[in-house]
Every structure is written in C-alpha cells, then in structure tokens.
Scaffold this active site. Structure first.
Site, PDB file in Angstrom:
ATOM      1  N   HIS A 166      -8.659   0.298   3.475  1.00  8.68           N
ATOM      2  CA  HIS A 166      -8.930  -0.832   4.362  1.00  8.68           C
ATOM      3  C   HIS A 166      -7.837  -1.024   5.402  1.00  8.68           C
ATOM      4  O   HIS A 166      -7.735  -2.077   6.015  1.00  8.68           O
ATOM      5  CB  HIS A 166      -9.107  -2.120   3.544  1.00  8.68           C
TER       6      HIS A 166
HETATM    7  S1  FES Z   1      -6.095  -1.692   1.957  1.00 11.62           S
HETATM    8 FE1  FES Z   1      -7.656  -2.073   0.517  1.00 11.62          FE
HETATM    9  S2  FES Z   1      -7.057  -0.869  -1.174  1.00 11.62           S
HETATM   10 FE2  FES Z   1      -5.475  -0.554   0.272  1.00 11.62          FE
END
Ligand code: FES
Length: 207
Positions: A166
C-alpha cells in the site's frame, strides 16, 4: 519474493520465503552512489539454526563480519525476516536528514515498541548496524529495499525501503514516513551483540 500474513495472535508475520530453505535467508543489497540500486542478490548464508531451535523460537546468531558497508543480510527468526544493514556514513547522514519527514522520529509510539537501546538517533545499538524486522506495521507485508536516493519513485529523493502493498515508505532506520498507511516504524527485535562480529537475535538480556 515472499508473502505475508497475520498470526493467530494478530501479529504481522512473514510467510517463509522459501519453505525448502527455512533457515538463513541471506540477501545483499548494495546501496550507494547515484542511480537505481536496491536489487537483492544472494550473497552469504552465515548461520543455520537447527530445526529444534527454530521450532522453539530460540534466539539465533548472525555472523555480521562479511556484511560490507552498504550491504544487508537477512536472517530468519521465528519465521520473520530480520534485516541487518551495515550503513555507510552517507546512509547515516540521510537518516538525520529525514528526522522532520518521518512520523515518529524518536520511536516513541507503542504499538510496536522500540527497545530502549534502539530509541536513539539511528534506532540501533551500534550506529552502523540497523537490526529490524522486514515486516510492515500496516498489514504485515514485506517491504523491499534498501533503495538509494532516487532509486524508487515512492521515496522521491530519499533512500530507504518501500512496502509494495500500500505504498508505505521507510527511511534507512526503518522509520515510517509521514502520512503513510503504516502506523509505526518497522519493529526492532530484541537483540544484542555477543562480539564485534556476532549479533544474537531474539535475546536482549543485558543488552
Ligand atoms: S503499506 Fe500496507 S502492508 Fe505495508
């Protein structure tokens, strides 16, 4: 390279990167100079904990004598990848520069508490050696890196690590940059130095 999951206890944990090779995972990533760096290259397998020791979650010893400045060794402890990065003076400088850009520069947050001996400028017992778990504090993915400055678009001009799930980014002390999904810095496992060249992961008694 690996997948991640969350343990029964709710802790983020990496899946074994290679079930046929559940012992030491050794990865070298050279960071330095300009341009895109960060490619992981197998380079050293310096310890092999016994099956019994692994099952018991016993501490594991890592020989750091062959990690040249700028390279990183990954060892497995309790099924988790633990990074040992030998940071150059230039890399240490980048950490000081990132102080105002990271969310918790002093590692005071408590969700993934940083041991007292690593709550300092470089989040480490010895300035040059970063010892941290390669597990994102958001949902437990495995960040990648280290990348040199300019080596990853998500890091912009900064060197560091990137979580591909993410987009959380971390500096070379494992500190998460501001306004990212990850709520905390990368976890620092209990550890201590047994000698100048051997670090024990999983035990910090009298560290
Ligand atoms: S940014 Fe979501 S698991 Fe690393």
């Amino acid at each position: 390279m690996s997948t991640t999951t969350v343990t029964e206890s709710g802790e983020p944990q990496s899946q074994p990167i290679d079930k046929e090779r559940r012992a030491t995972i050794a990865v070298a990533a050279v960071v330095g100079g300009a341009g895109v760096v960060g490619a992981a290259v197998p380079f050293v397998a310096s310890f092999l904990p016994s099956e019994r020791a692994k099952a018991a979650g016993a501490p594991v010893e890592a020989d750091i004598s062959r990690i040249v400045p700028g390279e990183m060794l990954t060892v497995e402890w309790r099924g988790r990848p633990v990074w040992i990065l030998n940071r150059t003076p230039q890399m240490l400088q980048s950490i000081r520069k990132a102080d105002s850009e990271v969310a918790d520069p002093k590692s005071l947050r408590t969700a993934f508490p940083t041991p007292a001996y690593a709550r300092n400028d470089y989040r480490s017992i010895k300035p040059e050696y970063l010892v941290t778990e390669g597990i994102c504090t958001h949902l437990g993915c495995n960040p990648i890196g280290p990348f040199a400055a300019g080596g990853n678009v998500l890091l912009g001009a900064d060197p560091g690590f990137v979580c591909p799930c993410h987009g959380s980014t971390f500096d070379l002390a494992g500190r998460v940059y501001k306004n990212k999904p990850a709520p905390d810095n990368l976890p620092v496992p209990p550890h201590k130095y047994l000698s100048a060249t051997v670090v024990l992961i999983g035990d910090d008694s009298k560290a």
